[in-house]
Design an enzyme around this catalytic site. Structure first.
Site, PDB file in Angstrom:
ATOM      1  N   ASN A  15       1.340  -4.229   2.274  1.00 55.14           N
ATOM      2  CA  ASN A  15       2.042  -3.554   3.362  1.00 55.14           C
ATOM      3  C   ASN A  15       0.959  -2.941   4.246  1.00 55.14           C
ATOM      4  O   ASN A  15       0.380  -1.916   3.884  1.00 55.14           O
ATOM      5  CB  ASN A  15       2.975  -2.469   2.784  1.00 55.14           C
ATOM      6  CG  ASN A  15       3.642  -1.661   3.878  1.00 55.14           C
ATOM      7  OD1 ASN A  15       3.526  -1.975   5.069  1.00 55.14           O
ATOM      8  ND2 ASN A  15       4.335  -0.603   3.487  1.00 55.14           N
ATOM      9  N   TRP A  16       0.695  -3.588   5.370  1.00 58.07           N
ATOM     10  CA  TRP A  16      -0.411  -3.133   6.220  1.00 58.07           C
ATOM     11  C   TRP A  16      -0.064  -1.851   6.972  1.00 58.07           C
ATOM     12  O   TRP A  16      -0.930  -1.228   7.556  1.00 58.07           O
ATOM     13  CB  TRP A  16      -0.780  -4.238   7.227  1.00 58.07           C
ATOM     14  CG  TRP A  16      -1.414  -5.442   6.611  1.00 58.07           C
ATOM     15  CD1 TRP A  16      -1.549  -5.719   5.276  1.00 58.07           C
ATOM     16  CD2 TRP A  16      -2.015  -6.543   7.309  1.00 58.07           C
ATOM     17  NE1 TRP A  16      -2.183  -6.926   5.106  1.00 58.07           N
ATOM     18  CE2 TRP A  16      -2.485  -7.455   6.338  1.00 58.07           C
ATOM     19  CE3 TRP A  16      -2.193  -6.855   8.657  1.00 58.07           C
ATOM     20  CZ2 TRP A  16      -3.130  -8.644   6.674  1.00 58.07           C
ATOM     21  CZ3 TRP A  16      -2.827  -8.043   8.998  1.00 58.07           C
ATOM     22  CH2 TRP A  16      -3.296  -8.928   8.010  1.00 58.07           C
ATOM     23  N   LYS A  17       1.214  -1.491   6.995  1.00 57.25           N
ATOM     24  CA  LYS A  17       1.673  -0.308   7.739  1.00 57.25           C
ATOM     25  C   LYS A  17       1.181  -0.400   9.191  1.00 57.25           C
ATOM     26  O   LYS A  17       1.077  -1.504   9.731  1.00 57.25           O
ATOM     27  CB  LYS A  17       1.240   0.981   7.025  1.00 57.25           C
ATOM     28  CG  LYS A  17       1.652   0.964   5.533  1.00 57.25           C
ATOM     29  CD  LYS A  17       1.529   2.298   4.859  1.00 57.25           C
ATOM     30  CE  LYS A  17       1.947   2.160   3.400  1.00 57.25           C
ATOM     31  NZ  LYS A  17       1.928   3.420   2.669  1.00 57.25           N
ATOM     32  N   GLU A  32       8.373   2.838  -5.495  1.00 59.29           N
ATOM     33  CA  GLU A  32       7.216   3.524  -4.925  1.00 59.29           C
ATOM     34  C   GLU A  32       7.428   5.036  -4.999  1.00 59.29           C
ATOM     35  O   GLU A  32       8.106   5.613  -4.137  1.00 59.29           O
ATOM     36  CB  GLU A  32       7.044   3.127  -3.451  1.00 59.29           C
ATOM     37  CG  GLU A  32       6.793   1.646  -3.262  1.00 59.29           C
ATOM     38  CD  GLU A  32       5.985   1.375  -1.999  1.00 59.29           C
ATOM     39  OE1 GLU A  32       5.089   0.539  -2.083  1.00 59.29           O
ATOM     40  OE2 GLU A  32       6.235   2.017  -0.965  1.00 59.29           O
ATOM     41  N   GLY A  40      -0.576  -0.736  -0.332  1.00 59.94           N
ATOM     42  CA  GLY A  40      -0.858  -0.186   0.993  1.00 59.94           C
ATOM     43  C   GLY A  40      -2.344  -0.259   1.290  1.00 59.94           C
ATOM     44  O   GLY A  40      -2.882  -1.293   1.678  1.00 59.94           O
ATOM     45  N   GLY A  41      -3.049   0.863   1.078  1.00 61.30           N
ATOM     46  CA  GLY A  41      -4.466   0.965   1.446  1.00 61.30           C
ATOM     47  C   GLY A  41      -5.328  -0.187   0.943  1.00 61.30           C
ATOM     48  O   GLY A  41      -6.138  -0.740   1.705  1.00 61.30           O
ATOM     49  N   HIS A 101      11.434   1.593   2.876  1.00 59.78           N
ATOM     50  CA  HIS A 101      10.188   2.305   2.551  1.00 59.78           C
ATOM     51  C   HIS A 101      10.381   3.801   2.796  1.00 59.78           C
ATOM     52  O   HIS A 101      11.032   4.202   3.755  1.00 59.78           O
ATOM     53  CB  HIS A 101       9.040   1.756   3.404  1.00 59.78           C
ATOM     54  CG  HIS A 101       7.704   2.169   2.865  1.00 59.78           C
ATOM     55  ND1 HIS A 101       7.211   3.440   3.048  1.00 59.78           N
ATOM     56  CD2 HIS A 101       6.781   1.504   2.127  1.00 59.78           C
ATOM     57  CE1 HIS A 101       6.030   3.530   2.432  1.00 59.78           C
ATOM     58  NE2 HIS A 101       5.758   2.365   1.868  1.00 59.78           N
ATOM     59  N   SER A 125      -0.752   3.793  -4.587  1.00 61.28           N
ATOM     60  CA  SER A 125      -2.155   3.828  -4.989  1.00 61.28           C
ATOM     61  C   SER A 125      -2.491   2.776  -6.045  1.00 61.28           C
ATOM     62  O   SER A 125      -3.296   3.017  -6.941  1.00 61.28           O
ATOM     63  CB  SER A 125      -2.559   5.232  -5.466  1.00 61.28           C
ATOM     64  OG  SER A 125      -2.384   6.168  -4.415  1.00 61.28           O
ATOM     65  N   GLU A 163       8.491   5.908   4.039  1.00 61.90           N
ATOM     66  CA  GLU A 163       8.031   6.351   5.371  1.00 61.90           C
ATOM     67  C   GLU A 163       9.124   6.117   6.411  1.00 61.90           C
ATOM     68  O   GLU A 163       9.285   6.901   7.348  1.00 61.90           O
ATOM     69  CB  GLU A 163       6.724   5.623   5.734  1.00 61.90           C
ATOM     70  CG  GLU A 163       5.569   6.141   4.881  1.00 61.90           C
ATOM     71  CD  GLU A 163       4.448   5.148   4.632  1.00 61.90           C
ATOM     72  OE1 GLU A 163       4.374   4.118   5.324  1.00 61.90           O
ATOM     73  OE2 GLU A 163       3.632   5.411   3.721  1.00 61.90           O
ATOM     74  N   GLY A 199      -0.532   6.614  -1.008  1.00 55.80           N
ATOM     75  CA  GLY A 199      -1.670   7.028  -0.193  1.00 55.80           C
ATOM     76  C   GLY A 199      -2.358   8.290  -0.689  1.00 55.80           C
ATOM     77  O   GLY A 199      -3.171   8.878   0.011  1.00 55.80           O
TER      78      GLY A 199
HETATM   79  P1  13P Z   1      -0.811   2.935  -1.010  1.00 56.43           P
HETATM   80  O1  13P Z   1      -1.147   1.711  -1.821  1.00 56.43           O
HETATM   81  O2  13P Z   1      -1.749   3.162   0.138  1.00 56.43           O
HETATM   82  O3  13P Z   1      -0.620   4.139  -1.879  1.00 56.43           O
HETATM   83  O4  13P Z   1       0.614   2.648  -0.318  1.00 56.43           O
HETATM   84  C1  13P Z   1       1.662   2.186  -1.096  1.00 56.43           C
HETATM   85  C2  13P Z   1       2.746   1.775  -0.198  1.00 56.43           C
HETATM   86  O5  13P Z   1       3.377   2.600   0.454  1.00 56.43           O
HETATM   87  C3  13P Z   1       3.035   0.341  -0.075  1.00 56.43           C
HETATM   88  O6  13P Z   1       4.215   0.124   0.615  1.00 56.43           O
END
Ligand code: 13P
Length: 274
Positions: free
Chosen positions: A9-11, A192, A258-259, A120, A237, A122, A198
């Protein structure tokens, strides 16, 4: 056997040029990925078109099927006067337009946008997406032919108060229980925990397994044996150093990353952790 999935997920990260470079770096190493693992890149909307073409151009057929393309959102309406929104149908129509690009063969077809992330935390937290809105989005996505990665997860206060099963159970029941069995086959669930996104903090393998098993049990209440076929991903994470122990758990079928998905080497290393 359930599908093993590692989805990035590149956000809201990378310019288009950086995103193209990232996907090219992933493709350069794609032969290292075990055949049973489905890799997905869920990019910003602006990146989908060029990346559809790049993935569509992968020559080796075994490698081509290992990498799928996804979006991070879609509208809860079919079409019309909804400024700024992107309809599921538009995402599905994108790959066929690759042949219209100057210099491309007229019959060129890109990789389809196959997946969309919905639910998600977010989107729920910053943009007020409720279970009711998410159900509408999921219906639009499925009607257009997309597969859905549906996210659930609790906040830290909920976990501390022991309410995590209630919160996650509600996110499952109020949304997924409204679907029929055929639609449910196109859903992947991602757990999640918000406190792990994050933050560098990860659920332990025991915490993650416990709630993944709970999600599967909840799905079985409505969908019976089908629950055994639904992939449930862990996100929060997840990185090369913890992916193997998480993925070794019986109800963890991969990760939503994510990251670490923004670095090709880390993303590939996670996908090799099964
Ligand atoms: P991180 O891997 O950066 O914690 O993010 C997880 C995430 O929200 C994937 O959708």
């Amino acid at each position: 056997m359930r599908k093993k999935i590692v989805a990035g997920n590149w956000k809201m990260n990378t310019t288009v040029a950086e995103g193209i470079e990232l996907v090219n770096q992933i493709i350069a190493k794609i032969e290292e990925i075990p055949q049973q693992v489905q890799l997905i890149v869920n990019t910003p909307f602006t990146h989908l078109f060029p990346i559809s073409k790049i993935i569509g151009d992968i020559k080796c057929p075994n490698c081509r099927s290992k990498l799928a393309l996804g979006a991070q959102n879609c509208a809860d309406k079919e079409k019309g006067a909804y400024t700024g929104e992107v309809a599921a149908q538009m995402l599905v129509s994108l790959s066929k337009a690759v042949g219209t690009v100057v210099g491309a063969p007229a019959d060129a077809v890109g990789a389809p946008v196959e997946y969309v992330i919905l639910g998600h935390s977010e989107r729920r937290g910053y943009y007020g997406e409720t279970n009711a809105i998410l159900l509408e989005k999921i219906k639009q996505a499925l009607a257009a032919g997309l597969k859905v990665i549906y996210c659930v997860g609790e906040a830290l206060e909920d976990r501390k108060a022991g309410r995590h099963f209630d919160v996650v159970g509600e996110e499952i029941k109020e949304v997924l229980f409204a679907l029929g069995e055929e639609d449910m086959k196109k859903i992947t669930v991602a757990y999640e925990p918000i406190w792990a996104i994050g933050t560098g903090e990860t659920a332990t393998k025991e915490q993650a397994q416990e709630i993944h098993a709970f999600i599967r049990k909840s799905l079985a209440e409505k969908f019976g044996a089908l629950a055994q076929q639904i992939s449930i991903l862990y996100g929060g994470s997840c990185k090369p150093s913890n992916a193997a122990e998480l993925f070794s758990q019986p109800d963890i079928d991969g990760g939503l990353i994510g990251g670490a998905a923004l670095k090709a080497d880390d993303f590939i290393a996670i996908a090799k952790s099964f």
